[in-house]
Design an enzyme around this catalytic site. Structure first.
Site, mmCIF file in Angstrom:
data_model
loop_
_atom_site.group_PDB
_atom_site.id
_atom_site.type_symbol
_atom_site.label_atom_id
_atom_site.label_comp_id
_atom_site.label_asym_id
_atom_site.label_seq_id
_atom_site.Cartn_x
_atom_site.Cartn_y
_atom_site.Cartn_z
ATOM 1 N N TYR A 60 0.850 -1.190 0.000
ATOM 2 C CA TYR A 60 0.000 0.000 0.000
ATOM 3 C C TYR A 60 0.890 1.246 0.000
ATOM 4 C CZ TYR A 60 -3.586 -3.357 1.526
ATOM 5 O OH TYR A 60 -4.436 -4.434 1.641
ATOM 6 N N GLY A 212 -17.079 -0.010 -1.774
ATOM 7 C CA GLY A 212 -17.839 1.230 -1.674
ATOM 8 C C GLY A 212 -19.131 1.228 -2.465
#
Length: 342
Positions: A60, A212
């Site tokens: 990440y 999402g």
């Protein structure tokens, strides 16, 4: 604020908050990195709220999310959290992914993560993706040494097949398997979930809100930046988006009926799958975090669970495109004593 219960993850003694916090989107893949002071404030707000299971990875950023977590853990926060990070995915200068799991790399990756996080021991260390060129027994053998040396406490696997999980668990107990599991993604239920439960392995559900989509539906695509990874995913493409939007509308209707948000309803479904399951929704906003934590108080009847599951079976499109490795491509070479690193 809702009280956050604790659960046992796996059979080796790890205890975590029933809801975790995925930290990826703070630094990578979902658009530009977010302001560091805001993300540190969010992480500490989560911990103070009782969500103490934090999830990151060396890829990440790469690396920047671990550095962010290291800063957020200062000032007595480290002692209050259960920290998970991962190794195994490399990104080259052109953005291409590679997977690596040989012993020398495993050790070097662990040492580097410890340094970036500025800690002495990683609570839960996952193999992020499976290197099919290395017998899983060889990779787990090195992780077992790291446990014995006190550099990691517990071992996990991410996106591993049922047979890979069995072979790994035979070398050293696997505490947790991380996989995509939600109303948006249920392909793990046939084989992987039963295998984990048979072996006493905890289940960590990543992207429990369908990246999402199950929070805001198709309109989410309008707000994605050009460098947002989700723009490449099949389920966000026009040929699937309208259909999946209709599924979201039905979820939204059920949520309205129950007096909660669609994201709370979607998270509640995951939370109702068992006390061995911990979803780790990610967010970059305190108000969204507070909404997610409210899912812990949403109670579903068997009829509501069945209704939601019937909707989930209608989702169109693959989770990833063919270029990305998942558990469907995680079978390693057979365990042979003659294996040598290239």
């Amino acid at each position: 604020m809702v009280s956050v219960r604790r659960i046992k993850l796996g059979s080796q003694g790890l205890e975590v908050s029933a809801l975790g916090l995925g930290c990826m989107g703070m630094s990578a893949f979902y658009g530009p990195p977010k302001p560091e002071p805001d993300m540190i404030a969010l992480i500490r707000h989560a911990v103070n709220s009782g969500v103490t299971f934090l999830d990151t990875s060396d890829v990440y950023g790469p690396f920047t999310n671990e550095i962010l977590l290291g800063k957020a853990l200062k000032g007595g926060v480290r002692e209050r959290v259960q920290l998970a990070t991962k190794f195994g995915i490399l990104v080259d200068d052109n953005g291409r992914f590679a997977v690596k799991g040989d012993p020398a790399y495993v050790r070097a990756a662990c040492e580097a993560s410890l340094k970036r996080l500025d800690i002495d021991c990683i609570d839960l260390y996952y193999q992020h993706r499976i290197d099919t060129s290395v017998p899983i027994e060889v990779t787990i053998g090195e992780l077992k040494k790291l446990v014995e040396e006190g550099k990691i406490k517990y071992i996990g696997l991410s996106e591993a097949s049922a047979s890979t999980i069995r072979r790994a668990h035979a070398v050293h107990p696997i505490t947790s398997t991380q996989l995509e599991w939600s109303l948006w993604a249920r392909d793990v239920e046939e084989d992987i979930i039963p295998t984990c439960r048979e072996l006493g392995i905890g289940i960590v559900a990543y992207s429990p809100l369908g990246r999402g989509f199950m929070s805001s539906g198709p309109k989410i695509v309008e707000n994605l930046s050009d460098d947002d990874f989700r723009k490449t995913l099949p389920r966000f493409q026009p040929e699937n988006l309208d259909h999946n939007g209709k599924v979201f509308e039905r979820v939204n209707e059920i949520a309205s009926r129950k007096g909660c948000t669609p994201s709370q309803l979607t998270l509640a479904w995951v939370l109702h799958q068992g006390d061995d399951v911990c979803p780790i929704p990610g967010t970059t906003k305190i108000e969204n975090f507070n909404q997610n934590i409210g899912a812990l108080s949403v109670k579903l009847t068997p009829e509501e669970i069945a209704e939601l599951q019937s909707l989930a079976s209608a989702i169109k499109g693959e989770r990833y495109d063919e270029s990305l490795v998942t558990w469907k491509k995680s079978e390693t070479t057979p365990p042979v004593s003659s294996w040598k690193a290239e």
